[in-house]
Design a protein around this motif. Sequence first.
Motif, PDB file in Angstrom:
ATOM      1  N   CYS A  78       2.117   2.240  -3.622  1.00 32.45           N
ATOM      2  CA  CYS A  78       3.415   2.210  -2.965  1.00 32.45           C
ATOM      3  C   CYS A  78       4.423   2.929  -3.855  1.00 32.45           C
ATOM      4  O   CYS A  78       4.506   2.632  -5.057  1.00 32.45           O
ATOM      5  CB  CYS A  78       3.850   0.771  -2.717  1.00 32.45           C
ATOM      6  SG  CYS A  78       5.554   0.620  -2.117  1.00 32.45           S
ATOM      7  N   SER A 111       2.462  -0.962  -6.137  1.00 30.50           N
ATOM      8  CA  SER A 111       1.290  -1.790  -5.845  1.00 30.50           C
ATOM      9  C   SER A 111       0.183  -0.922  -5.263  1.00 30.50           C
ATOM     10  O   SER A 111       0.441   0.044  -4.542  1.00 30.50           O
ATOM     11  CB  SER A 111       1.653  -2.908  -4.872  1.00 30.50           C
ATOM     12  OG  SER A 111       2.105  -2.378  -3.647  1.00 30.50           O
ATOM     13  N   MET A 130      -2.559   0.368  -2.898  1.00 28.86           N
ATOM     14  CA  MET A 130      -2.816   0.266  -1.464  1.00 28.86           C
ATOM     15  C   MET A 130      -4.319   0.186  -1.243  1.00 28.86           C
ATOM     16  O   MET A 130      -5.076   1.037  -1.725  1.00 28.86           O
ATOM     17  CB  MET A 130      -2.236   1.470  -0.730  1.00 28.86           C
ATOM     18  CG  MET A 130      -0.750   1.695  -1.010  1.00 28.86           C
ATOM     19  SD  MET A 130       0.291   0.366  -0.394  1.00 28.86           S
ATOM     20  CE  MET A 130       0.200   0.722   1.363  1.00 28.86           C
ATOM     21  N   CYS A 168       4.146   0.067   1.010  1.00 26.92           N
ATOM     22  CA  CYS A 168       3.464  -1.180   1.326  1.00 26.92           C
ATOM     23  C   CYS A 168       4.297  -1.937   2.363  1.00 26.92           C
ATOM     24  O   CYS A 168       5.513  -1.723   2.478  1.00 26.92           O
ATOM     25  CB  CYS A 168       3.270  -2.017   0.066  1.00 26.92           C
ATOM     26  SG  CYS A 168       4.784  -2.742  -0.610  1.00 26.92           S
TER      27      CYS A 168
END
Length: 246
Positions: free
Chosen positions: A19, A24, A26, A34
């Motif tokens: 993201c 984070s 994916m 996200c």
Amino acid sequence: MFRPVLNLARALGLRAGRCPVCASVMADGSRTLCPACAGELPLRTGGLCPACGGMSGREEDPPTLCPECRLDPPPWDRLYFHGRYTGLLRELILGYKFRDRFDRDRLLGALGVAAFEARGGLVPDAVVPVPLHGRRLAWRGFNQSLEIARGLARHLDRPLLVHGLTRTRNTPPQTRFGLRERQANIKGAFAADPALVRGRRLLLVDDVYTTGSTLNECARTLLRAGCTGLDVLVLARTQREPTESI
């Protein structure tokens, strides 16, 4: 409401697999935001005034001119913005401007593109950024409005008029003043190049709309120089009565 935002990262070629906001991983290796971050960047398309961006009523309501703009319309035709100046959008803008988060420039540009396209923006003849004075530019190192405008111009395949509008006075920051003081502070602070803007319909670009004083002065300066009309695009719009400095 956040579905149009999900594919922005892919459209701009951002790093695959993470993201671009929270980094984070994916699960599918995609370049989209996200779901959590996309949900915090809602694209506002309704319950607003299409001229000044004032937000009222339900988000599903169609855009409707507010009483103020009916009585005293701004010097532009339409205002495009992505969302309210709060939460994650505010954090992204402030981090980009003041905390050297240059990794966010393409994402912010994508948010501007999404705002323009969601409201069926009229493609301009050229794109003009709100300029910084040379001293402010030297202190900050870059003009955030220019970088946002650069991405829009590239996406729209239109000229970017870097010198179409210049700042002729190094005014104190607008955040120090109320509405009337802002208007007086910014009056006569810009100059437009008629050779660049005359006979063209323009898209004027800035990062945040607070009271509209700076954008009003820029728009009137461009119109006096001979542009045939203009729209305005910003990333975020504050409440009608701003309560915080930006």
